[in-house]
Scaffold this motif. Sequence first.
Motif, PDB file in Angstrom:
ATOM      1  N   ARG A  30     -10.808   4.797   4.311  1.00 21.03           N
ATOM      2  CA  ARG A  30      -9.210   5.075   5.003  1.00 21.03           C
ATOM      3  C   ARG A  30      -9.016   6.538   4.638  1.00 21.03           C
ATOM      4  NH1 ARG A  30      -3.321   4.344   4.317  1.00 21.03           N
ATOM      5  NH2 ARG A  30      -3.072   6.332   5.017  1.00 21.03           N
ATOM      6  N   ARG A  33     -10.775   8.905   6.817  1.00 20.55           N
ATOM      7  CA  ARG A  33     -10.263   8.815   8.281  1.00 20.55           C
ATOM      8  C   ARG A  33      -8.890   9.635   8.168  1.00 20.55           C
ATOM      9  NH1 ARG A  33      -5.203   7.922   9.595  1.00 20.55           N
ATOM     10  NH2 ARG A  33      -4.744   7.192  11.569  1.00 20.55           N
ATOM     11  N   GLU A  44      -2.519  12.180  17.419  1.00 22.35           N
ATOM     12  CA  GLU A  44      -1.425  11.156  17.920  1.00 22.35           C
ATOM     13  C   GLU A  44      -1.334  11.165  19.334  1.00 22.35           C
ATOM     14  OE1 GLU A  44       0.000   9.328  15.945  1.00 22.35           O
ATOM     15  OE2 GLU A  44      -0.811  10.195  14.086  1.00 22.35           O
ATOM     16  N   ARG A 329      -7.838  -6.065  -1.089  1.00 20.16           N
ATOM     17  CA  ARG A 329      -7.829  -6.718  -2.327  1.00 20.16           C
ATOM     18  C   ARG A 329      -8.279  -8.411  -2.132  1.00 20.16           C
ATOM     19  NH1 ARG A 329      -4.170  -3.080  -2.245  1.00 20.16           N
ATOM     20  NH2 ARG A 329      -3.917  -1.676  -3.953  1.00 20.16           N
TER      21      ARG A 329
ATOM     22  N   CYS B 132       7.651   0.376   2.239  1.00 19.81           N
ATOM     23  CA  CYS B 132       7.039   0.261   3.582  1.00 19.81           C
ATOM     24  C   CYS B 132       8.075   0.371   4.705  1.00 19.81           C
ATOM     25  CB  CYS B 132       6.214  -0.977   3.678  1.00 19.81           C
ATOM     26  SG  CYS B 132       4.826  -0.774   2.500  1.00 19.81           S
ATOM     27  N   HIS B 133       9.011  -0.549   4.803  1.00 16.46           N
ATOM     28  CA  HIS B 133       9.816  -0.441   5.873  1.00 16.46           C
ATOM     29  C   HIS B 133      10.635   0.705   6.013  1.00 16.46           C
ATOM     30  CE1 HIS B 133       9.399  -5.202   5.894  1.00 16.46           C
ATOM     31  NE2 HIS B 133       8.372  -4.509   6.290  1.00 16.46           N
ATOM     32  N   ARG B 136       7.870   3.083   7.713  1.00 10.04           N
ATOM     33  CA  ARG B 136       7.222   2.753   8.950  1.00 10.04           C
ATOM     34  C   ARG B 136       8.192   2.404  10.018  1.00 10.04           C
ATOM     35  NH1 ARG B 136       3.706   1.319   4.853  1.00 10.04           N
ATOM     36  NH2 ARG B 136       2.179   2.905   4.313  1.00 10.04           N
ATOM     37  N   GLU B 137       9.243   1.821   9.495  1.00  9.57           N
ATOM     38  CA  GLU B 137      10.267   1.567  10.350  1.00  9.57           C
ATOM     39  C   GLU B 137      11.488   2.339  10.380  1.00  9.57           C
ATOM     40  OE1 GLU B 137       9.369  -3.457  10.668  1.00  9.57           O
ATOM     41  OE2 GLU B 137      10.770  -2.959   9.397  1.00  9.57           O
ATOM     42  N   SER B 144       1.774   8.241   5.755  1.00 10.09           N
ATOM     43  CA  SER B 144       0.449   9.008   5.409  1.00 10.09           C
ATOM     44  C   SER B 144      -0.843   8.760   6.491  1.00 10.09           C
ATOM     45  CB  SER B 144      -0.065   8.205   4.203  1.00 10.09           C
ATOM     46  OG  SER B 144      -0.260   7.063   4.305  1.00 10.09           O
ATOM     47  N   GLU B 145      -0.475   7.528   7.162  1.00  7.00           N
ATOM     48  CA  GLU B 145      -1.635   7.404   8.308  1.00  7.00           C
ATOM     49  C   GLU B 145      -1.394   8.225   9.625  1.00  7.00           C
ATOM     50  OE1 GLU B 145       0.874   4.938   7.679  1.00  7.00           O
ATOM     51  OE2 GLU B 145      -0.096   3.663   6.335  1.00  7.00           O
ATOM     52  N   ARG B 146      -0.357   9.159   9.757  1.00  6.92           N
ATOM     53  CA  ARG B 146       0.089   9.760  10.965  1.00  6.92           C
ATOM     54  C   ARG B 146      -0.273  11.187  10.518  1.00  6.92           C
ATOM     55  NH1 ARG B 146       3.696   6.785  13.918  1.00  6.92           N
ATOM     56  NH2 ARG B 146       3.575   8.430  15.392  1.00  6.92           N
ATOM     57  N   ARG B 171      -1.868   7.503  -3.492  1.00 10.76           N
ATOM     58  CA  ARG B 171      -1.467   6.466  -2.345  1.00 10.76           C
ATOM     59  C   ARG B 171      -0.083   6.308  -2.264  1.00 10.76           C
ATOM     60  NH1 ARG B 171      -5.557   1.275  -3.256  1.00 10.76           N
ATOM     61  NH2 ARG B 171      -7.702   2.530  -3.988  1.00 10.76           N
ATOM     62  N   ASP B 173       2.261   5.928  -0.079  1.00  9.18           N
ATOM     63  CA  ASP B 173       3.113   4.876   0.520  1.00  9.18           C
ATOM     64  C   ASP B 173       2.393   3.474   0.921  1.00  9.18           C
ATOM     65  OD1 ASP B 173       1.324   5.759   2.597  1.00  9.18           O
ATOM     66  OD2 ASP B 173       2.895   6.597   4.040  1.00  9.18           O
ATOM     67  N   GLU B 174       1.402   3.113  -0.103  1.00 11.14           N
ATOM     68  CA  GLU B 174       0.741   1.924  -0.154  1.00 11.14           C
ATOM     69  C   GLU B 174       1.779   0.730  -0.401  1.00 11.14           C
ATOM     70  OE1 GLU B 174      -3.511  -0.165  -1.212  1.00 11.14           O
ATOM     71  OE2 GLU B 174      -2.583   0.892  -2.841  1.00 11.14           O
ATOM     72  N   CYS B 175       1.526  -0.522   0.455  1.00  8.80           N
ATOM     73  CA  CYS B 175       2.501  -1.454  -0.256  1.00  8.80           C
ATOM     74  C   CYS B 175       2.315  -1.773  -1.657  1.00  8.80           C
ATOM     75  CB  CYS B 175       2.149  -2.543   0.671  1.00  8.80           C
ATOM     76  SG  CYS B 175       3.155  -3.906   0.427  1.00  8.80           S
ATOM     77  N   PHE B 178       5.268  -6.736  -2.364  1.00  7.51           N
ATOM     78  CA  PHE B 178       6.494  -7.708  -2.425  1.00  7.51           C
ATOM     79  C   PHE B 178       6.416  -8.443  -1.216  1.00  7.51           C
ATOM     80  CE2 PHE B 178      11.026  -8.702  -1.632  1.00  7.51           C
ATOM     81  CZ  PHE B 178      11.129  -9.888  -2.408  1.00  7.51           C
ATOM     82  N   MET B 193      -1.349  -6.087  -6.090  1.00  2.00           N
ATOM     83  CA  MET B 193      -0.658  -4.880  -5.484  1.00  2.00           C
ATOM     84  C   MET B 193       0.245  -4.377  -6.445  1.00  2.00           C
ATOM     85  SD  MET B 193      -0.815  -6.636  -1.441  1.00  2.00           S
ATOM     86  CE  MET B 193       0.025  -5.270  -0.744  1.00  2.00           C
ATOM     87  N   ASP B 196      -1.506  -2.781  -9.395  1.00  2.00           N
ATOM     88  CA  ASP B 196      -1.997  -1.424  -9.054  1.00  2.00           C
ATOM     89  C   ASP B 196      -0.949  -0.329  -8.743  1.00  2.00           C
ATOM     90  OD1 ASP B 196      -4.397  -2.677  -9.037  1.00  2.00           O
ATOM     91  OD2 ASP B 196      -4.873  -3.072  -6.808  1.00  2.00           O
ATOM     92  N   ARG B 200      -0.311   3.165 -10.722  1.00  2.62           N
ATOM     93  CA  ARG B 200      -0.247   4.447 -10.333  1.00  2.62           C
ATOM     94  C   ARG B 200       1.215   5.086 -10.459  1.00  2.62           C
ATOM     95  NH1 ARG B 200      -3.615   1.996  -6.364  1.00  2.62           N
ATOM     96  NH2 ARG B 200      -5.814   3.004  -6.652  1.00  2.62           N
TER      97      ARG B 200
END
Lengths: 469, 244
Positions: A30, A33, A44, A329, B132-133, B136-137, B144-146, B171, B173-175, B178, B193, B196, B200
């Motif tokens: 990831r 990537r 984008e 996981r 997350c929300h 990403r919402e 971080s993906e964008r 990491r 903004d890794e979930c 919950f 999760m 982990d 961190r």
Amino acid sequence: MSTRHSRAAEAYLKDDAVASRHDQTFFAVRQKRDRMAAALPEWEDLREAASQIKKHTATHLADYLERFERNATRNGVSVHWAEDADEYNRIVADILAAHNVRKVVKSKSMLTEECHLNENLERQGITVVETDLGERILQMMKLAPSHIVMPALHVHREDIGACFRRLIPDFDEIARSYDRPHDDPNDPTFLTYVARMHLRQQFAEADAGMTGANFGIAETGDIVVCTNEGNADMSTSLPRLHIVSMGIEKLIPDYASMGVFQRFVARSGTGQETTVYTSHFRGPRPGGEMHIVLVDNGRSDILGDPEHWQTLKCMRCGACMNTCPVYRRSAGYSYTYFIPGPIGINLGMLRDCHLYHDNLSACSLCCSCDNVCPVKVDLSSQIYRWRQQLDDLGHASRMKRLMSKGMAALFNRPKLYTATLRFAPLINVLPSALVSNRLNPWTYGHTMLKFPRKSFHEQWKQLKNEEKK
Amino acid sequence: MKIGLFVPCYVDALYPEVGVSTWRLLRSLGLDVDYPERQTCCGQPMGNAGFERLARPLARRFDQLFAPYDYVVAPSASCAAYVRCFHPDLLRGEACEAAGKTLDLVEFLHDVLHVTSLPVRFPHKVSVHNSCHGVRELGLSSPSERNVPRYNKIIDLLRLVKGIEVCEPERPDECCGFGGMFAVEEQAVSARMGLDKVRRHIATGAEYVTGPDSSCLMHMQGVAQKQGLDIKFIHVAEILTSGL
């Protein structure tokens, strides 16, 4: 309250070292990537363009398929149409029978997994040899892929070495011809050499080569296959018969579209700038035959499904698996469908919602997959929508239904809700054996919640009064 | 400007101090804040569990209660996100006025009030939990993906606090795992999760984990306590009112 996925995942997580390594390995992909994405300022825009191209093609699929067939036929390719897996298997078997084929070499194809081609051919006495290194290892070990792009990343080299020694008849001879010094009998470069020598013999002996198709190009009738090992090229340059298996959703209009995908498919999936080989096949080699089998197998039904048609945009790059915190996981075998991770959860439901609904639990709705997907498939929204259908399908968890109904009953009655809040702290004084037990799934991973003496509701009047003073 | 304060059910029941801080903060900024007492839940737990039909009456109730306000502010990113992103769909063909003006506290302070100073002090190192929300919402920070310009509204606000040291975990903004009923249905993965994530946060050397969503904090706190890990959890609203 559990599913087949959650139980398998719990078992998988018992081995901390294996689970940690799996998570780290795929998160590293990831991150590769991410570096690739960051290096392309137009990233984008590419995602949007790719999504639009796929949408355009899907909504004009019949026209493009006919154009593709016309052009491929003009190039001397025989084009076949298979409505479902059975018809597909029959078509391939017939072509092979007509050429008296005893041994087939094939490059990686998720479609052949989907249709159980290998098992079908083997039942007819035909030897099928996978030539992608990962797939070959799994085939020899009789294991299923655990990931669609890196199918054997979970297998340790010690096990691979042992398997090669046991199953490759001329292992010792090949080993003797290896002239680079190595102390470790399972040295990765050495094992790769053994695999290469072993596969060369398979290529030479095969009567037919099969490939998948990453893309079919309507404008020219070409198919494009991306590999890192050149095994698609080897599979098609020695045998004179080449059979391509292609799902109808792999079609794109033209080479201008191909330019968009070529720029970022590998970057998305494995974090490479491009796959090592991008092979374009236009027609049969001199004196040979080339066949393309176009497979529907449920795809046109998906196209007509307004909630789930977007899964047809998927290029099987695997990026959603690499980023999925649950996939990383729980690993591929925890899922009941052969494609794991966010896209697999959805494809499984579309394949058979009564068989594969257990995977719907494998999502925390973190939405990371939506943001890595190079063609913007709305993966998490689709999972959310499938969950809404589970009750009608007869597969809702009874516990979840009970909890949801209980909460709704409470939340729809503000007075009851406020009264309940007043008594909630009582739970704090119950003996912990009563609350932290097997029946309370929260206490599996957490300590029990502590309720404050006064809820916000109760403090609110006090706050207002304070202010008046 | 009239603000409707939405204190989601679990904050109400378990973290009333977060509601109190939010109320004090908004009042200290001179706003007219009201708390409609008949409020309960936005419906998210049922929706995510697959029982949207049970969430619909709650969405309707929410809209009736909050439609009269100029803004609805909630100290919980995922509840604000559920209202804004999911209520319009739940109430398709019906009145749905509140959803579009419902904001998480962080975005309200950052984007509507454009707060540039706060008279508060919190002399501690904190590790920011990007829920997350929220990410990403609601777009509280750049995912971080964008490949988009980097920003983080939570950090922007925390930087206004005197004496604070702000950092993010690896990491970022890794979930945390919950995910509502996900935490009990997929308890092993969820706990892993969470563990982990907590590790961190601890690795940053921070004393506190802070974030805009008490549900993530609740999950991580439960996991940390169960594993005997030593780090404290505090909602952003509590830091932004520290000493007020």
